[in-house]
Scaffold this motif. Structure first.
Motif, short mmCIF file in Angstrom:
data_model
loop_
_atom_site.label_atom_id
_atom_site.label_comp_id
_atom_site.label_asym_id
_atom_site.label_seq_id
_atom_site.Cartn_x
_atom_site.Cartn_y
_atom_site.Cartn_z
N GLU A 4 0.83 -1.20 0.00
CA GLU A 4 0.00 0.00 0.00
C GLU A 4 0.86 1.26 0.00
O GLU A 4 0.58 2.22 -0.71
N TYR A 5 1.95 1.24 0.77
CA TYR A 5 2.84 2.39 0.80
C TYR A 5 3.52 2.59 -0.56
O TYR A 5 3.62 3.71 -1.05
N LEU A 6 4.00 1.52 -1.14
CA LEU A 6 4.66 1.63 -2.44
C LEU A 6 3.70 2.11 -3.53
O LEU A 6 4.10 2.85 -4.43
N PHE A 7 2.44 1.70 -3.44
CA PHE A 7 1.45 2.10 -4.45
C PHE A 7 1.05 3.56 -4.28
O PHE A 7 1.05 4.32 -5.23
N SER A 8 0.72 3.95 -3.05
CA SER A 8 0.18 5.30 -2.82
C SER A 8 1.23 6.33 -2.45
O SER A 8 1.02 7.53 -2.64
N GLY A 9 2.35 5.89 -1.87
CA GLY A 9 3.35 6.83 -1.40
C GLY A 9 3.01 7.45 -0.07
O GLY A 9 3.73 8.30 0.43
N LYS A 10 1.89 7.04 0.52
CA LYS A 10 1.46 7.57 1.81
C LYS A 10 1.76 6.55 2.90
O LYS A 10 1.53 5.36 2.73
N ALA A 11 2.24 7.06 4.02
CA ALA A 11 2.53 6.18 5.16
C ALA A 11 1.23 5.60 5.70
O ALA A 11 0.18 6.25 5.66
N PRO A 12 1.28 4.36 6.20
CA PRO A 12 0.08 3.75 6.75
C PRO A 12 -0.42 4.49 7.99
O PRO A 12 0.36 5.11 8.71
N LEU A 13 -1.70 4.41 8.21
CA LEU A 13 -2.29 5.02 9.40
C LEU A 13 -1.93 4.21 10.63
O LEU A 13 -1.64 3.02 10.55
N ARG A 14 -1.99 4.86 11.77
CA ARG A 14 -1.69 4.17 13.03
C ARG A 14 -2.60 2.96 13.21
O ARG A 14 -2.15 1.91 13.65
N GLU A 15 -3.87 3.12 12.88
CA GLU A 15 -4.83 2.03 13.05
C GLU A 15 -4.45 0.83 12.21
O GLU A 15 -4.62 -0.31 12.62
N THR A 16 -3.93 1.07 11.02
CA THR A 16 -3.51 -0.01 10.13
C THR A 16 -2.33 -0.76 10.72
O THR A 16 -2.29 -1.99 10.69
N VAL A 17 -1.38 -0.03 11.27
CA VAL A 17 -0.20 -0.64 11.88
C VAL A 17 -0.62 -1.49 13.07
O VAL A 17 -0.21 -2.65 13.21
N PHE A 18 -1.46 -0.95 13.93
CA PHE A 18 -1.86 -1.67 15.13
C PHE A 18 -2.77 -2.86 14.81
O PHE A 18 -2.74 -3.87 15.49
N ALA A 19 -3.55 -2.76 13.74
CA ALA A 19 -4.42 -3.87 13.34
C ALA A 19 -3.58 -5.05 12.84
O ALA A 19 -4.01 -6.20 12.96
N ALA A 20 -2.40 -4.78 12.31
CA ALA A 20 -1.54 -5.85 11.79
C ALA A 20 -0.78 -6.57 12.90
O ALA A 20 -0.21 -7.63 12.65
N MET A 21 -0.78 -6.02 14.08
CA MET A 21 -0.05 -6.62 15.20
C MET A 21 -0.87 -7.73 15.84
O MET A 21 -2.09 -7.71 15.80
N GLN A 22 -0.17 -8.70 16.43
CA GLN A 22 -0.85 -9.81 17.10
C GLN A 22 -1.60 -9.33 18.33
O GLN A 22 -2.68 -9.84 18.62
N SER A 23 -1.02 -8.40 19.06
CA SER A 23 -1.71 -7.84 20.22
C SER A 23 -1.54 -6.33 20.20
O SER A 23 -0.49 -5.82 19.81
N LYS A 24 -2.59 -5.63 20.58
CA LYS A 24 -2.54 -4.18 20.58
C LYS A 24 -1.63 -3.69 21.71
O LYS A 24 -1.72 -4.17 22.83
#
Length: 55
Positions: A4-24
């Motif tokens: 997504e970053y390579l396609f859009s050039g925009k950094a991921p949102l915090r929510e996206t990063v935390f959703a990818a983690m096993q535990s918040k």
């Protein structure tokens, strides 16, 4: 996140990063963890995408 970053050039949102983690992470740790993940993501992009040049 990387695609997504390579396609859009925009950094991921915090929510996206935390959703990818096993535990918040706890609320007080989120800023540090988010920054660490973003630094690692940018290092990967720089190393493999920008470092490869035009093939």
């Amino acid at each position: 996140m990387l695609d997504e970053y390579l396609f859009s050039g925009k950094a991921p949102l915090r929510e996206t990063v935390f959703a990818a983690m096993q535990s918040k992470p706890k609320l007080m740790q989120r800023k540090k963890i988010f920054q660490r993940v973003m630094d690692a993501l940018m290092d990967i992009v720089q190393c493999f995408d920008e470092g490869m040049g035009d093939i």
